[in-house]
Design an enzyme around this catalytic site. Structure first.
Site, PDB file in Angstrom:
ATOM      1  CG  ASP A  79      -0.269   0.391  -2.568  1.00 26.15           C
ATOM      2  OD1 ASP A  79      -0.267  -0.841  -2.734  1.00 26.15           O
ATOM      3  OD2 ASP A  79      -1.301   1.072  -2.518  1.00 26.15           O
ATOM      4  CG  ASP A 109      -4.585  -5.311  -4.734  1.00 27.25           C
ATOM      5  OD1 ASP A 109      -5.332  -6.221  -4.361  1.00 27.25           O
ATOM      6  OD2 ASP A 109      -4.996  -4.298  -5.319  1.00 27.25           O
TER       7      ASP A 109
HETATM    8  N1  GLY Z   1      -4.580  -1.563  -5.481  1.00 23.62           N
HETATM    9  C1  GLY Z   1      -4.053  -1.738  -6.740  1.00 23.62           C
HETATM   10  C2  GLY Z   1      -5.031  -1.954  -7.816  1.00 23.62           C
HETATM   11  O1  GLY Z   1      -5.998  -1.231  -7.950  1.00 23.62           O
HETATM   12  O2  GLY Z   1      -4.848  -2.863  -8.557  1.00 23.62           O
END
Ligand code: GLY
Length: 392
Positions: A113, A172
């Site tokens: 992330d 994501d």
């Molecule tokens: N992993 C990012 C979200 O929960 O959208």
């Protein structure tokens, strides 16, 4: 939704309806003013720049988290957006303070992330101030993120906590590619672009279904790159389409098209956008999963709506097809019109946030019908994007 679009446009023109744009312009302006007051309050209340708002608690106050959380970069990102809007030094000082709080993460190889965390903080900081140190941090972070790319799989690994042989990649993760593109084009390693493109192509191949919906998680074989399983983590079911995952994909493929001009990414962004729009309810704010079993008695996820609105505004600009351009812009404006009013806007409530009614992880029993900092971030981004667009 799509089939009604032209009819609505024609009716609006021929019946001489008052311009809905004037009314949206005012809503956008007053919502940004409201965001400014909520963020100023959060700066004063939280004060410590090693703590970052995440989701709201039962009283409407922000729960805070550390810089190592995936959401930590959104708060400094909001502060930079307020600096961009107001050009006031106090916003710059606050943004710098919470951006500095993110710096330890440039060397954190344990998360995919890093784009969310560092590009939304240092990235905006560099865009708005050209501080050379910010650029160094972004390049170093891209180097760290690239360690998670496995050439045998052709993807950046999302999580380290699953079975040793599984190589999970979540939809994501498309969002973290922007950091690699930017860094490679601004003095970094050009191979980061190849990695980002391979990741995006594999995501088209393995996450996107023929109808434009998506799987949340694809598990690859670490050694061969073969797909082992397609599952969900935050969605309703393995075969369902989780609304926020779909929004991440629309945003991520639109950005990847902007960075590469490769039509395959534009086509994928449009296919995913068309699925998203086709599954929206009347007020344009998505349920948390498009296949949740008890619709209409299911929670909405305003964060998915805000992410998609921001993405659709960019997609409308990048699409060459005139009807698609209008359709994406019309949908984005309608999402924003709903989000900027009751029951979604937090104005007049005890919430510390801007946007109510988000869902973090319903199957995990976490953050159900709460405010989420990334909902606020993408709402503010979408409103600023809307303000910059030429008015029709
Ligand atoms: N992993 C990012 C979200 O929960 O959208």
């Amino acid at each position: 939704m799509a089939k009604n679009f032209l009819l609505l446009l024609i009716l609006a023109v021929f019946l001489g309806c008052p311009s809905p744009e004037a009314d949206l312009n005012e809503l956008v302006d007053t919502t940004l003013d409201f965001a400014e007051s909520q963020l100023e309050e959060a700066v004063q209340t939280i004060s410590d720049s090693t703590r970052f708002p995440n989701s709201t608690d039962e009283s409407g106050d922000w729960n805070v988290t550390k810089s190592s959380s995936w959401i930590a970069g959104f708060f400094p990102g909001c502060l930079w957006y307020m600096y961009e809007r107001t050009e006031e030094d106090r916003w710059k000082e606050w943004a710098e303070k919470w951006t500095a709080g993110m710096e330890p993460e440039k060397d954190n190889p344990g998360t995919h992330d890093l784009g969310f965390m560092i590009f939304n903080s240092f990235g905006h900081g560099h865009r708005l101030t050209e501080n050379p140190h910010y650029k160094d941090v972004i390049l170093q972070t891209a180097n760290t993120l690239a360690t998670r790319f496995d050439p045998d799989v052709g993807c950046i690994k999302s999580w380290d906590w699953m079975d040793e042989n599984d190589y999970p990649v979540i939809i994501d993760n498309m969002m973290n590619l922007e950091l690699l593109f930017w860094a490679a084009k601004n003095g970094g390693n050009s191979e980061w672009i190849d990695m980002a493109i391979r990741h995006a192509l594999n995501t088209i191949e393995n996450h996107v279904r023929p109808d434009g919906g998506t799987y949340h998680v694809v598990l690859y074989d670490q050694d061969t790159g073969e797909v082992l399983e397609r599952i969900t983590h935050q969605g309703y079911a393995d075969e369902s389409t989780w609304a926020r995952g779909q929004a991440w994909g629309i945003y991520g493929f639109t950005m990847t098209y902007r960075e590469t001009e490769d039509e395959r990414f534009l086509e994928t962004a449009q296919k995913m956008a068309d699925y998203f729009i086709d599954h929206l309810p009347e007020d344009f704010v998505p349920y948390w999963d498009f296949n949740a079993p008890n619709i209409p008695d299911e929670e909405r996820d305003t964060s998915a709506g805000a992410i998609a609105a921001s993405a659709l505004l960019e997609l409308s600009e990048l699409s060459a097809d005139q009807q698609k351009k209008l359709f994406y812009r019309y949908t984005a404006e309608n999402i924003l019109r709903s989000l900027c009013q009751k029951p979604y806007l937090a104005k007049g409530t005890d919430s510390a946030a801007v946007l109510l009614h988000g869902v973090g992880n319903k199957p995990g029993g976490k953050q159900i019908d709460v405010a989420l900092i990334y909902g606020d971030y993408y709402l503010i981004e979408a409103l600023l994007r809307y303000e910059r667009l030429p008015k029709s």
